[in-house]
Write a protein that holds these residues in place. Sequence first.
Motif, PDB file in Angstrom:
ATOM      1  N   UNK A 171       1.267   2.581   1.717  1.00 19.53           N
ATOM      2  CA  UNK A 171       1.409   1.753   2.914  1.00 19.53           C
ATOM      3  C   UNK A 171       0.026   1.285   3.342  1.00 19.53           C
ATOM      4  N   UNK A 172      -0.148  -0.033   3.393  1.00 20.54           N
ATOM      5  CA  UNK A 172      -1.424  -0.604   3.798  1.00 20.54           C
ATOM      6  C   UNK A 172      -1.450  -0.923   5.273  1.00 20.54           C
ATOM      7  N   UNK A 173      -2.590  -1.386   5.734  1.00 16.29           N
ATOM      8  CA  UNK A 173      -2.760  -1.739   7.141  1.00 16.29           C
ATOM      9  C   UNK A 173      -1.678  -2.725   7.582  1.00 16.29           C
ATOM     10  N   UNK A 174      -1.038  -2.423   8.694  1.00 14.74           N
ATOM     11  CA  UNK A 174       0.000  -3.283   9.230  1.00 14.74           C
ATOM     12  C   UNK A 174       1.398  -2.950   8.748  1.00 14.74           C
ATOM     13  N   UNK A 175       1.546  -1.916   7.934  1.00 12.11           N
ATOM     14  CA  UNK A 175       2.872  -1.500   7.474  1.00 12.11           C
ATOM     15  C   UNK A 175       3.164  -0.099   7.994  1.00 12.11           C
ATOM     16  N   UNK A 176       4.387   0.328   7.816  1.00 14.20           N
ATOM     17  CA  UNK A 176       4.737   1.648   8.319  1.00 14.20           C
ATOM     18  C   UNK A 176       6.091   2.084   7.808  1.00 14.20           C
TER      19      UNK A 176
END
Length: 252
Positions: A171-176
């Motif tokens: 999971x990268x920045x801005x995901x969850x």
Amino acid sequence: MGGRHVHRARHLLEGTLDAALPEEQLVRAARAVVAELGSPERLFDLVRELATGVGAPSACALLSYRHVLGFDKLLLIDGGPGHMLRAHVWHPGTRSAGREDIHNHRSPLASYVVRGRLGMELYEPLRSTANPGESGVAASWFRESLSDVEGHWLLEPAGPARLRLTQTAEYGTGSGYGLPSYALHRAWCASAGTAVTLFLETGAGRRRYTDVFADATDATGSGGRAEAVVKRPMDVKDYLAELESLAELLSR
């Protein structure tokens, strides 16, 4: 007393998260909350305000600590049995330094990546533990609960187990992601630099214990494992300093 940003965050938590919802709906609601609160500007404002001593720093410091597996848990808002909003600060090398035990949680949860990348694996238990040829990994099963000693985990052996890996993701920045309380998983920092996630446990019906599955070759018994996971809460000075450092990190 809370400041403007603390008040807004509490209002969103209390207005969105209905503990009476079924877990699947509660997980979806929690994901929406952490995505909103985890936006760079909003989280920075909240953390910077908390770092000045607004809110309940003494109570939050007691529930904040440096985890032995390489990340810091900083409690931002304590909603009692309803919800707990934390910042998790993941340091590079977490996975190589020591992989997190596979575990579930007492309550449904949602996590949002504010900075960096997070890796995660999902597992399911296999019914048979007797057949060594069956696919899956051998594990030692523990039930984790709170001991009578403040700040300590109590890990009680519950027998052998076999687990099957069902998913690996990053999971990268801005995901969850969101998970029900019973979901078995483990996570690690997957980025070269520090990763930050906003983590929310929610729901009034918290289970008494969680399930923890350790590598069968590493398990040494309940006494040894309990010693390995002692919680050492932060004092208020360190807690506020960590919030200040987090705010500086978020401002970059």
